[in-house]
Design a protein around this motif. Structure first.
Motif, PDB file in Angstrom:
ATOM      1  N   THR A  42      -0.093   7.123  -9.327  1.00 58.46           N
ATOM      2  CA  THR A  42      -0.316   8.407  -8.657  1.00 58.46           C
ATOM      3  C   THR A  42       0.150   9.562  -9.543  1.00 58.46           C
ATOM      4  O   THR A  42      -0.547  10.566  -9.674  1.00 58.46           O
ATOM      5  CB  THR A  42       0.422   8.475  -7.308  1.00 58.46           C
ATOM      6  OG1 THR A  42       1.753   8.030  -7.492  1.00 58.46           O
ATOM      7  CG2 THR A  42      -0.261   7.639  -6.251  1.00 58.46           C
ATOM      8  N   MET A  84       0.828  -1.208   0.000  1.00 62.53           N
ATOM      9  CA  MET A  84       0.000   0.000   0.000  1.00 62.53           C
ATOM     10  C   MET A  84       0.862   1.257   0.000  1.00 62.53           C
ATOM     11  O   MET A  84       0.595   2.207  -0.741  1.00 62.53           O
ATOM     12  CB  MET A  84      -0.915   0.019   1.229  1.00 62.53           C
ATOM     13  CG  MET A  84      -2.025  -1.000   1.172  1.00 62.53           C
ATOM     14  SD  MET A  84      -2.976  -1.020   2.702  1.00 62.53           S
ATOM     15  CE  MET A  84      -3.753   0.586   2.628  1.00 62.53           C
ATOM     16  N   ASN A  88       0.904   3.997  -3.071  1.00 60.06           N
ATOM     17  CA  ASN A  88       0.413   5.358  -2.838  1.00 60.06           C
ATOM     18  C   ASN A  88       1.491   6.427  -2.930  1.00 60.06           C
ATOM     19  O   ASN A  88       1.183   7.605  -2.839  1.00 60.06           O
ATOM     20  CB  ASN A  88      -0.232   5.436  -1.448  1.00 60.06           C
ATOM     21  CG  ASN A  88      -1.576   4.730  -1.399  1.00 60.06           C
ATOM     22  OD1 ASN A  88      -2.133   4.399  -2.436  1.00 60.06           O
ATOM     23  ND2 ASN A  88      -2.083   4.511  -0.204  1.00 60.06           N
ATOM     24  N   GLU A  89       2.753   6.042  -3.100  1.00 63.53           N
ATOM     25  CA  GLU A  89       3.831   7.020  -3.046  1.00 63.53           C
ATOM     26  C   GLU A  89       3.763   7.973  -4.243  1.00 63.53           C
ATOM     27  O   GLU A  89       3.410   7.597  -5.349  1.00 63.53           O
ATOM     28  CB  GLU A  89       5.184   6.291  -3.036  1.00 63.53           C
ATOM     29  CG  GLU A  89       6.297   7.073  -2.364  1.00 63.53           C
ATOM     30  CD  GLU A  89       6.893   8.152  -3.244  1.00 63.53           C
ATOM     31  OE1 GLU A  89       7.482   9.100  -2.707  1.00 63.53           O
ATOM     32  OE2 GLU A  89       6.775   8.047  -4.485  1.00 63.53           O
ATOM     33  N   PHE A  90       4.134   9.229  -4.015  1.00 69.02           N
ATOM     34  CA  PHE A  90       4.020  10.220  -5.084  1.00 69.02           C
ATOM     35  C   PHE A  90       5.327  10.972  -5.341  1.00 69.02           C
ATOM     36  O   PHE A  90       5.783  11.071  -6.481  1.00 69.02           O
ATOM     37  CB  PHE A  90       2.911  11.216  -4.742  1.00 69.02           C
ATOM     38  CG  PHE A  90       2.705  12.284  -5.774  1.00 69.02           C
ATOM     39  CD1 PHE A  90       2.140  11.991  -7.012  1.00 69.02           C
ATOM     40  CD2 PHE A  90       3.079  13.591  -5.520  1.00 69.02           C
ATOM     41  CE1 PHE A  90       1.945  12.983  -7.968  1.00 69.02           C
ATOM     42  CE2 PHE A  90       2.889  14.590  -6.469  1.00 69.02           C
ATOM     43  CZ  PHE A  90       2.326  14.268  -7.697  1.00 69.02           C
TER      44      PHE A  90
END
Lengths: 295, 275
Positions: B225, B204, B208-210
């Motif tokens: 993302t 997760m 979700n890393e941006f």
């Protein structure tokens, strides 16, 4: 136990062999780059010229310390952190106390409440880019129903308030679920004693519940505060730090300086300054949360 | 007295339901929006006159859109970094719990990586990555995510290992088993539920890393993302496409978090609090 351990030769080495892969990896990916950042920070380096740096001594540091934008971004980050963390704390604790009472479909509601925690902050920010759009967004449309013309990003204050509220919407569930779990792990005896002594529910919350969940509160505050302090994703996708630099956080400031303007020497100097500011806070955090080490 | 108690339960029910709806509605709204036709989105923000799958079909098939690629990239990178992070962190976590290796200094260092702003490391790493040719590669992001998810992995695994009975290991030691055998044959099998929970949390976090994805990818290795946020900066903003892209991108993590209820608090606080 120790006797048994000591009898086995090589025990001393085994523990280091087990952490060795992690250590090598961390040295290569974090410690070496940290030292490299010092080297970059005393040179004039852009992405085109990084093979031929020009030594400039402390010039980059002088520029960063004298930069209005750096201090503005730091100030904005601190305001943002204080505003979001205090609102999330109040709302999160209130929600947790509410859900501690008897409620129908409780576990169903709780599982819906934690869903925002699974959404990528960048995507959560994008969601609100759509919902706050002055023409097609649902929030301005709702305001129009009430006869109010609302354009979230038209002024500094409405922009700041919108950004803070978006953070609150996503991360109040974080405080909620931590406090909710802590409440359910509490012993029942102090509450029984207080009820027998005729304490009011406000007194029970103030003098029994809150002191008992203090460790969970500390953890929730510290994690939220550190995450708010390094905020990048949500604000970047919504405002890009603008208009101008009005919503620029420290991370956005360094990102723009380094990767949009290509000033790697200046960027490195600012990361080193940020490193020391953050390290000071992190050391405090560690002493308070993981006292004695090892979780 | 009974009537008053009953009314109080009703009020609590009502407030709790409204509060939940308040925090949950943005997600529902975006999912609904992704099924709205273009004209509806522009002229009718509050209602829906008809439903369509066009937004979804277009982000996957229209020329110029590479959403399938973003999803494949995110899957490769998240899976790869999760595996790498686990393989490295599992022995380290065991060593840190059982031997207090480094007397807390190593765990302090690892924890600090979770708390420091990641931009600090991005600046020097970018130059290093450029000279090694790692920019815009899957491997580049896998290495980054494995590193910066290591605090999560190590600390959550440590919290599981701490709960394991030490007696089994002691008995095996008495029987003459070596530490590495114990690690392989006792610790790993016993901590399997913890390893699975940790893997999901790790996946997760990578998904979700941006920030790193934005800096370290240009085209080849772009993740969901960054991919989704590119639509918004493109010339002609198609809201429906963005809503569909967001909806698809949040599905895996939203499903995971629903299944992870038991371990959410442990994951969020990196093992500092257990439930």
């Amino acid at each position: 136990m120790d006797n048994i351990l000591d009898r086995f030769l090589g025990e001393k080495y085994v523990k280091w062999i087990l952490v060795l892969p992690a250590l090598i990896f961390l040295v290569a990916m974090t410690i070496f780059p940290t030292f490299f950042a010092y080297y970059l920070s005393v040179n004039r380096i852009t992405i085109e010229t990084f093979r031929k740096p020009i030594f400039v001594g402390a010039e980059n540091y002088v520029n960063i310390v004298g930069s209005r934008e750096m201090w503005y971004s730091l100030g904005f980050t601190i305001i943002y952190t204080l505003a979001t963390v205090s609102l999330e704390l109040i709302l999160g604790v209130a929600l947790a106390l509410l859900f501690y009472s008897r409620i129908h479909f409780k576990s169903f509601l709780v599982s819906l409440l934690v869903v925002p925690l699974g959404v990528a902050p960048a995507l959560y920010g994008l969601m609100f880019r759509l919902m706050l759009d002055p023409i097609t967004g649902v929030v301005p449309a709702l305001f129009r129903l009430l006869g109010i013309k609302f354009s979230p990003f038209a002024s500094y204050w409405t922009t700041l308030i919108s950004l803070v509220l978006i953070d609150v919407l996503q991360w109040t569930p974080f405080v909620f679920i931590i406090i909710y779990a802590a409440l359910h792990a509490l012993p029942i005896e102090p509450f029984e004693a207080a009820l027998i002594d005729g304490a009011s529910s406000a007194q029970i919350v103030r003098y029994i519940t809150l002191p008992l969940i203090k460790p969970a509160l500390v953890v929730a505050i510290l994690f939220r505060a550190m995450d708010a302090f390094k905020i990048f994703d949500t604000i970047y996708v919504i405002t890009g730090g603008g208009p101008g630099i009005s919503t620029s956080t420290v991370s956005i400031y360094i990102y723009r300086l380094t990767f949009l303007l290509g000033r790697f020497g200046l960027g490195a100097a600012s990361t080193i300054i940020l490193f020391y500011i953050s390290m000071f806070v992190v050391t405090l955090v560690f002493k308070m949360v993981y006292r004695g080490g090892g979780g | 007295m009974r009537a008053r108690g009953f009314r109080k339960v009703l009020v609590n029910d009502l407030v709790a339901t409204l509060a939940t709806a308040f925090f949950f509605w943005p997600i529902i709204y975006i999912i609904l929006m992704s099924f709205k036709p273009y004209a509806d989105i522009v002229t009718n923000p509050l209602g829906i006159s008809s439903l369509t799958l066009r937004n979804y079909i277009e982000i996957f098939t229209a020329p110029g859109y590479s959403f399938t690629k973003y999803i494949i990239n995110s899957l490769i990178i998240s899976t790869g970094s999760t595996l790498l992070s686990l393989v490295i962190s599992m022995p380290a976590a065991y060593s840190l719990v059982r031997f207090k290796t480094g007397n807390g200094n190593i765990s302090f260092y690892i924890l600090s990586l979770r708390l420091l702003p990641p931009i600090i490391f991005a600046v020097p790493l970018y130059i290093i990555y450029s000279s090694l040719g790692l920019v815009d590669t899957h491997l580049g992001l896998i290495l980054l995510y494995a590193t910066f998810n290591m605090p999560l992995t190590v600390f959550v695994l440590m919290s599981f290992i701490e709960e394991m009975p030490i007696e089994l290991e002691e008995a095996a030691l008495v029987d003459g088993a070596s530490r590495l055998t114990i690690f392989k044959d006792i610790v790993i099998p016993l901590s399997l539920p913890g390893v699975i929970a940790t893997s999901i949390l790790n996946f997760m976090a990578s998904w979700n890393e941006f920030l790193f994805a934005l800096i370290f990818t240009m085209e080849n290795a772009q993740t969901v993302t960054v991919g989704a946020s590119l639509y918004i900066t493109a010339w002609q903003i198609k809201w429906g496409h963005i809503a569909a892209a967001i909806s698809v991108s949040i599905i895996p993590t939203v499903i995971f978090i629903a299944f992870m209820q038991r371990y959410i608090v442990r994951g969020l606080t990196m093992g500092a609090l257990k439930t």
